[in-house]
Design a protein around this motif. Structure first.
Motif, PDB file in Angstrom:
ATOM      1  N   SER A  88     -43.442 -11.347  -6.734  1.00 16.49           N
ATOM      2  CA  SER A  88     -44.547 -11.252  -5.667  1.00 16.49           C
ATOM      3  C   SER A  88     -45.889 -11.737  -6.717  1.00 16.49           C
ATOM      4  N   VAL A  89     -45.856 -11.434  -7.947  1.00 16.48           N
ATOM      5  CA  VAL A  89     -47.106 -12.029  -8.941  1.00 16.48           C
ATOM      6  C   VAL A  89     -47.204 -13.510  -8.930  1.00 16.48           C
ATOM      7  N   PHE A  90     -45.869 -14.074  -8.801  1.00 16.66           N
ATOM      8  CA  PHE A  90     -45.790 -15.556  -8.870  1.00 16.66           C
ATOM      9  C   PHE A  90     -46.150 -16.136  -7.620  1.00 16.66           C
ATOM     10  N   SER A  91     -46.096 -15.571  -6.392  1.00 18.14           N
ATOM     11  CA  SER A  91     -46.505 -15.862  -5.344  1.00 18.14           C
ATOM     12  C   SER A  91     -48.241 -15.787  -5.128  1.00 18.14           C
ATOM     13  N   LEU A  92     -48.493 -14.614  -5.623  1.00 14.37           N
ATOM     14  CA  LEU A  92     -49.989 -14.247  -5.620  1.00 14.37           C
ATOM     15  C   LEU A  92     -50.597 -15.146  -6.314  1.00 14.37           C
ATOM     16  N   THR A  93     -50.081 -15.383  -7.710  1.00 16.00           N
ATOM     17  CA  THR A  93     -50.920 -16.370  -8.669  1.00 16.00           C
ATOM     18  C   THR A  93     -51.064 -17.720  -8.062  1.00 16.00           C
ATOM     19  N   GLY A  94     -49.904 -18.189  -7.217  1.00 18.06           N
ATOM     20  CA  GLY A  94     -50.433 -19.615  -6.910  1.00 18.06           C
ATOM     21  C   GLY A  94     -51.346 -19.648  -5.594  1.00 18.06           C
ATOM     22  N   MET A  95     -51.407 -18.652  -4.588  1.00 14.72           N
ATOM     23  CA  MET A  95     -52.559 -18.293  -3.721  1.00 14.72           C
ATOM     24  C   MET A  95     -53.766 -18.288  -4.109  1.00 14.72           C
ATOM     25  N   VAL A  96     -53.909 -17.524  -5.284  1.00 14.27           N
ATOM     26  CA  VAL A  96     -55.193 -17.298  -5.853  1.00 14.27           C
ATOM     27  C   VAL A  96     -55.723 -18.527  -6.690  1.00 14.27           C
ATOM     28  N   THR A  97     -54.690 -19.294  -7.174  1.00 14.80           N
ATOM     29  CA  THR A  97     -55.271 -20.469  -7.893  1.00 14.80           C
ATOM     30  C   THR A  97     -55.827 -21.637  -6.968  1.00 14.80           C
ATOM     31  N   GLY A  98     -54.745 -21.651  -5.908  1.00 14.10           N
ATOM     32  CA  GLY A  98     -55.123 -22.562  -4.763  1.00 14.10           C
ATOM     33  C   GLY A  98     -56.270 -22.310  -4.065  1.00 14.10           C
TER      34      GLY A  98
END
Length: 331
Positions: A88-98
């Motif tokens: 989930s950290v992996f997914s949330l990181t991508g969304m925050v970066t984007g």
């Protein structure tokens, strides 16, 4: 004269003694490397394209985010803990970066925003486990659910294309001529973590805490700080894996890391780490990640239904844990 002859003979034996010690230390990792070669050759016999340079490069590139995440999970598992939040950290990181890029922030600022997700969740995990005394399974399962929901909430579940046209360089660029960045990050982390675990006092503390936290306290090891650092690094590396993956696919998805938590734990266990703590190596985690990626790639090339991949990963974890349990019983 005899002493001189003995000294010369001892010097000649040093390389062989070093080789034996190396083989003894990394016998599990060597076995995994041989197994990877056998699997790849078997798939290549069925589908010759599997052994092409292009396919091997694709396997390594696809393996990089999983390997980076596995390095962090390894540190937690060595201490006797578990981190279920990394997917989930992996997914949330991508969304925050984007999302940061969509609001006009540059690549560096957006990447730092993404990395802060892992640092924050890693700090929460570590604090609740070490200072509050909650079970790692419960804590990281909770943050897994929270971060997974937030990954949908921040963009209403919509995917985010990466607007920066040069962001792909983080993954596939070349800071070192001839070495793509995804490979460079893995090699740098591999060397740094493996040397720290083997040669640095703080790295040895991780093994001591995982072997017996009460004994570690008695001899003066700061157990709480060691565990907190392990969870912090696990969160940070999961976030770094997330931004490398976003750079690779040029798109952020709320479900991007949904299956990676299981795969990261499987990679670490396949690589020789014990879920009971106290053992493991960065080389093993990297090879475990490569083994999983090679199996997935081979299954796709052969035409095996992708729905079976999760079942295969689960069976591999079960076998690895059973082998670890039997090995401990013999010892």
């Amino acid at each position: 004269m005899k002493s001189v002859t003995h000294a010369l003979a001892s010097e000649r034996d040093q390389p062989s003694r070093y080789a034996r010690r190396l083989l003894s230390t990394y016998r599990t990792e060597i076995a995994i490397a041989i197994a990877i070669a056998i699997v790849e050759l078997a798939v290549g016999a069925l589908v010759p394209a599997a052994l092409s340079g292009g396919n091997i490069a694709n396997v390594m590139q696809a393996c990089a985010p999983l390997a980076i995440m596995s390095f962090g999970v390894l540190l937690v598992i060595i201490t006797g803990g578990i981190d279920l939040s990394v997917g989930s950290v992996f997914s949330l990181t991508g969304m925050v970066t984007g999302l940061a890029m969509a609001h006009g922030y540059g690549a560096i600022a957006s990447s730092l925003a993404g990395l802060s997700v892992g640092v924050l969740i890693g700090a929460i995990n570590g604090a609740l486990v070490t200072f509050v005394g909650l079970a790692p399974f419960v804590v990281t399962l909770s943050t897994y659910a929270i971060a997974g929901s937030l990954a949908f909430i921040v963009t209403n579940g919509n995917s985010l294309p990466i607007s920066n046209p040069d962001y792909w360089l983080l993954d596939a660029g070349t800071l070192v001529p001839g070495v793509p960045n995804y490979l460079l990050w893995c090699l740098l982390l591999l060397v740094a973590i493996e040397l720290s675990l083997r040669k640095v006092v703080a790295g040895r503390w991780l093994y001591a805490v995982g072997s017996s936290s009460s004994s570690a306290r008695v001899i003066g090891i700061p157990v709480n700080r060691v565990r907190l650092a392990a969870y912090l690094l696990s969160g940070l590396l999961a976030s770094f894996a997330g931004i490398v993956s976003v750079s690779y696919v040029s798109n952020a998805e709320a479900t991007a890391g949904s299956s990676l938590m299981l795969q990261a734990i499987a990679a670490v266990v396949i690589g020789g780490a014990s879920l009971f703590g106290g053992t493991g190596s960065a080389i093993g985690a990297l090879l475990g990640s490569l083994m999983i990626t090679v199996i997935q790639n081979g299954a796709n090339l052969i035409g095996v239904n992708s729905f079976w991949q999760g079942a295969v990963t689960g069976v591999v974890i079960l076998i690895a844990v059973l082998v670890d349990r039997m090995t401990k019983a013999r010892r």
